[in-house]
Design a protein around this motif. Sequence first.
Motif, PDB file in Angstrom:
ATOM      1  N   GLY A 165       0.911  -1.152  -0.076  1.00 44.11           N
ATOM      2  CA  GLY A 165       0.041   0.048  -0.051  1.00 44.11           C
ATOM      3  C   GLY A 165       1.050   1.228   0.217  1.00 44.11           C
ATOM      4  O   GLY A 165       0.399   2.512   0.235  1.00 44.11           O
ATOM      5  N   SER A 215      -5.885  -5.266  -6.935  1.00 46.70           N
ATOM      6  CA  SER A 215      -6.595  -5.968  -5.927  1.00 46.70           C
ATOM      7  C   SER A 215      -6.354  -7.401  -5.317  1.00 46.70           C
ATOM      8  O   SER A 215      -6.954  -7.440  -4.301  1.00 46.70           O
ATOM      9  CB  SER A 215      -8.077  -5.923  -6.334  1.00 46.70           C
ATOM     10  OG  SER A 215      -8.359  -6.567  -7.373  1.00 46.70           O
ATOM     11  N   HIS A 238      -7.694  -5.782   0.077  1.00 45.74           N
ATOM     12  CA  HIS A 238      -8.852  -4.570   0.053  1.00 45.74           C
ATOM     13  C   HIS A 238      -8.103  -3.740   0.922  1.00 45.74           C
ATOM     14  O   HIS A 238      -8.163  -2.362   0.403  1.00 45.74           O
ATOM     15  CB  HIS A 238      -9.951  -5.070   0.594  1.00 45.74           C
ATOM     16  CG  HIS A 238     -11.164  -3.639   0.647  1.00 45.74           C
ATOM     17  ND1 HIS A 238     -11.659  -3.251  -0.496  1.00 45.74           N
ATOM     18  CD2 HIS A 238     -11.508  -2.980   1.735  1.00 45.74           C
ATOM     19  CE1 HIS A 238     -12.276  -2.049  -0.051  1.00 45.74           C
ATOM     20  NE2 HIS A 238     -12.370  -2.207   1.382  1.00 45.74           N
ATOM     21  N   SER A 239      -7.566  -3.864   2.129  1.00 43.88           N
ATOM     22  CA  SER A 239      -7.113  -2.823   2.683  1.00 43.88           C
ATOM     23  C   SER A 239      -5.831  -2.092   2.210  1.00 43.88           C
ATOM     24  O   SER A 239      -5.487  -0.851   2.766  1.00 43.88           O
ATOM     25  CB  SER A 239      -6.621  -3.380   4.283  1.00 43.88           C
ATOM     26  OG  SER A 239      -5.616  -4.512   4.007  1.00 43.88           O
ATOM     27  N   VAL A 240      -5.049  -2.762   1.190  1.00 40.65           N
ATOM     28  CA  VAL A 240      -4.024  -2.027   0.416  1.00 40.65           C
ATOM     29  C   VAL A 240      -4.131  -1.704  -0.683  1.00 40.65           C
ATOM     30  O   VAL A 240      -3.450  -0.927  -1.394  1.00 40.65           O
ATOM     31  CB  VAL A 240      -2.775  -2.719   0.994  1.00 40.65           C
ATOM     32  CG1 VAL A 240      -2.181  -2.858   2.470  1.00 40.65           C
ATOM     33  CG2 VAL A 240      -2.541  -4.060   0.369  1.00 40.65           C
ATOM     34  N   LYS A 273      -3.826   2.129  -1.825  1.00 35.81           N
ATOM     35  CA  LYS A 273      -3.686   2.730  -0.685  1.00 35.81           C
ATOM     36  C   LYS A 273      -2.780   3.891  -0.863  1.00 35.81           C
ATOM     37  O   LYS A 273      -2.877   4.854  -0.245  1.00 35.81           O
ATOM     38  CB  LYS A 273      -3.012   1.739   0.517  1.00 35.81           C
ATOM     39  CG  LYS A 273      -3.495   2.197   1.814  1.00 35.81           C
ATOM     40  CD  LYS A 273      -2.902   1.410   2.799  1.00 35.81           C
ATOM     41  CE  LYS A 273      -2.703   2.118   4.340  1.00 35.81           C
ATOM     42  NZ  LYS A 273      -2.060   1.550   5.064  1.00 35.81           N
ATOM     43  N   ASP A 312      -4.967   6.840  -0.923  1.00 39.37           N
ATOM     44  CA  ASP A 312      -5.257   7.283   0.478  1.00 39.37           C
ATOM     45  C   ASP A 312      -4.240   8.220   1.148  1.00 39.37           C
ATOM     46  O   ASP A 312      -4.697   9.093   1.741  1.00 39.37           O
ATOM     47  CB  ASP A 312      -5.760   6.050   1.128  1.00 39.37           C
ATOM     48  CG  ASP A 312      -6.896   5.437   0.260  1.00 39.37           C
ATOM     49  OD1 ASP A 312      -8.072   5.960   0.476  1.00 39.37           O
ATOM     50  OD2 ASP A 312      -6.704   4.144   0.083  1.00 39.37           O
TER      51      ASP A 312
END
Length: 123
Positions: A45, A71, A75-77, A80, A83
């Motif tokens: 990420g 992907s 999902h979390s990274v 990222k 973000d």
Amino acid sequence: MIAFASRTGNVRSIIHRLGLPNVEITEDLMMTEPFFVFTYTDGLGDVPLIVEKFLQNNHSFCKGVIASGNSNFGHSVFCKSADTISRKYHVPIIRKIELRGFPRDYAAIVDQYQNVFEREVSL
Ligand SMILES: Cc1cc2nc3c(=O)[nH]c(=O)nc-3n(C[C@H](O)[C@H](O)[C@H](O)COP(=O)(O)O)c2cc1C
């Protein structure tokens, strides 16, 4: 203007499809006009180091961030990097893109590009 970084060619391929003004991020690139930054996602990420250094010098002109990711990393990274840049430099996320993306991604970027940069020109 879109300032982009591409390591394995996905971002570069999207840039070519978009046909918008662009410049490749290099170590010493200094921007003199507003831009979207378009980056890949590294590590787990992470923002690529070259992009982070570029933004330290040029973030005052940055109007938004686009990221490409995969992907499969989870999902979390996923994307990222977008973000992190958005939070750190207070710029909107224009689009998160899976690998080379899809026509709807290109349309969304062009739409946002016109919104942000054509409005600036006309003010
Ligand atoms: C070492 C490595 C780490 C990566 N880590 C992530 C990640 O954490 N999250 C993500 O969404 N994509 C990750 N990716 C996927 C790339 O961001 C994705 O393939 C992107 O489209 C690459 O763009 P480029 O071809 O322009 O370099 C990783 C890729 C590599 C090779």
